[in-house]
Design an enzyme around this catalytic site. Structure first.
Site, PDB file in Angstrom:
ATOM      1  CG  HIS A  79       4.109  -6.673  -3.722  1.00 27.09           C
ATOM      2  ND1 HIS A  79       3.550  -5.416  -3.697  1.00 27.09           N
ATOM      3  CD2 HIS A  79       3.661  -7.261  -4.860  1.00 27.09           C
ATOM      4  CE1 HIS A  79       2.783  -5.256  -4.774  1.00 27.09           C
ATOM      5  NE2 HIS A  79       2.844  -6.353  -5.492  1.00 27.09           N
ATOM      6  CG  ASP A 136     -10.668  -7.592  -5.101  1.00 31.29           C
ATOM      7  OD1 ASP A 136     -11.142  -7.233  -6.206  1.00 31.29           O
ATOM      8  OD2 ASP A 136      -9.550  -7.229  -4.699  1.00 31.29           O
ATOM      9  CG  ASP A 193       0.298  -4.122  -7.165  1.00 30.40           C
ATOM     10  OD1 ASP A 193      -0.102  -4.268  -6.002  1.00 30.40           O
ATOM     11  OD2 ASP A 193       1.203  -4.829  -7.665  1.00 30.40           O
TER      12      ASP A 193
END
Length: 392
Positions: free
Chosen positions: A105, A291, A370
């Site tokens: 990243h 999440d 990801d």
């Protein structure tokens, strides 16, 4: 012996009163978090310094408890096995290594420095609620010729501001930042703004002032107080920074998720490559970061399942409140599902004579997050659960 009807009524009445006095929602067994309760002026109530906090079940124990009592979310053993096998095959890749945080990243800081530590603190303080009402019409931030969405739009905006000479990661700056200044820093390159801008202003200013008052303006000083313990750092973060107190009540028990607090520690670990101040000896004590993306991936991969009632609500675009029972079940079962996947991976390693001492729930979360972004079109039939809150 038959119990008189009057005695049954009185017993139920007293139990109901007891639950109400404890603040429990009798109908659902859940209630919202203290941070999100409102006062008479409709302002968020924020914990004050020195306020007593009841000890909740920590994320791992909370996940187990929630999964054992969940009604609308279930964990599927065959799916856990499938995901474990998939990750086992990638056990030696950068995707399952602490160094992958930087290598995979390029928006993340690439140098191990105090400035980079403070970059991580600011981004994770603002790391919440990036989902879009419409996937074809969303907040995008352009940086170095590329458009970024979701969490990466925040990272791109922070980097853009630093390039423009705005000291957005300096506590002395963001402790007094104005709404107009923050709107400029987080400005979108579309006509869709970043959500919850006023909430972001509140938590950022609060965090900046606490850094200045208690940690000499740098999160690195907070890290040093942890003595290389992820759990001690977790306590320091949660006790000192109110917006990180991600808790709810489920079936009469206070449960903690600490999504942003845990990901803050994990990102510091990744930034510092598990070395020096980031050499936390108890990283395995952290869980995945509950999440709205990881649950979607777990359902898609067959490791979790939603009831028809819950799936219908998701497909209707129902907006849940933070602390709603079904929202708590989704997050709690996700935590425990990842723990079971990790356990199965470790079993596979032992059975097949392979080792990877670095594998933990944090790395599994990084990989699946990801994966969820890369396969978002494939998972379109499994909606995320929608919540607008500061916790995730």
């Amino acid at each position: 012996t038959k119990v008189p009807d009057g005695a049954i009524f009185r017993a139920k009445l007293f139990e109901g009163l007891r639950l109400l006095m404890n603040g429990t929602n009798i109908g659902l067994g859940c209630r919202s978090r203290p941070f999100e309760q409102k006062n008479k002026n409709n302002k968020d109530l924020i914990f004050k310094k020195g306020e007593k906090m009841d000890s909740p079940l920590l994320p791992k124990e909370a996940g187990k408890f929630i999964s054992e009592n969940s009604k609308d979310v279930s964990i599927l053993e065959i799916g856990v096995q499938t995901v474990a096998e998939m990750l086992f095959e990638k056990r030696n890749s950068k995707e399952l290594d602490a160094t992958g945080w930087k290598l995979l990243h390029d928006l993340n800081p690439q140098t191990m420095s105090e400035a980079s530590v403070n970059w991580v603190f600011v981004t994770d303080t603002l790391n919440f609620s990036f989902w879009s009402e419409n996937d074809d019409h969303k907040c995008l931030v352009k940086y170095k010729g590329r458009m970024h969405s979701g969490y990466w739009s925040l990272c791109a905006a922070i980097n853009r501001a630093l390039d423009e000479g705005i000291p957005i990661t300096s506590a002395s700056y963001f402790a007094t930042i104005t709404l107009g200044q923050l709107k400029y820093v987080l400005r979108s390159d579309t006509d869709v703004p970043m959500p919850l801008i006023e909430e972001r202003l509140k938590v950022l200013k609060e965090a900046g002032n606490i850094l200045l008052e208690r940690f000499d303006g740098s999160f690195l000083n907070c890290i040093k107080k942890s003595e290389n313990s992820a759990q001690k750092l977790l306590r320091l973060v949660v006790e000192n920074f109110p917006s990180y107190r991600d808790e709810a009540t489920f079936q009469g028990k206070k449960v903690a998720f600490y999504k942003r607090a845990q990901i803050l520690i994990a990102d510091i670990w990744g930034l510092l490559e598990g070395k020096g101040d980031g050499a936390f000896h108890d990283m395995t004590s952290l869980t995945m970061f509950a999440d709205y993306r990881i649950p979607q991936a777990l359902v898609y991969l067959g490791a979790m399942k939603y009831s028809e009632k819950l799936m219908q609500k998701l497909k209707q675009g129902t907006l849940f409140r933070s602390g709603d029972c079904q929202e708590v079940e989704i997050r709690g079962c996700s935590i425990w599902c990842i723990e079971l996947i990790l356990h199965r991976i470790l079993e596979l390693q032992a059975q097949r004579g392979c080792t990877n001492t670095h594998i933990n729930s944090v790395l599994i979360d990084y990989y699946l997050w990801d994966y969820a972004r890369d396969h978002r079109k494939d998972m379109a039939d499994i909606p995320i659960h929608r919540v607008r809150c500061i916790y995730y």
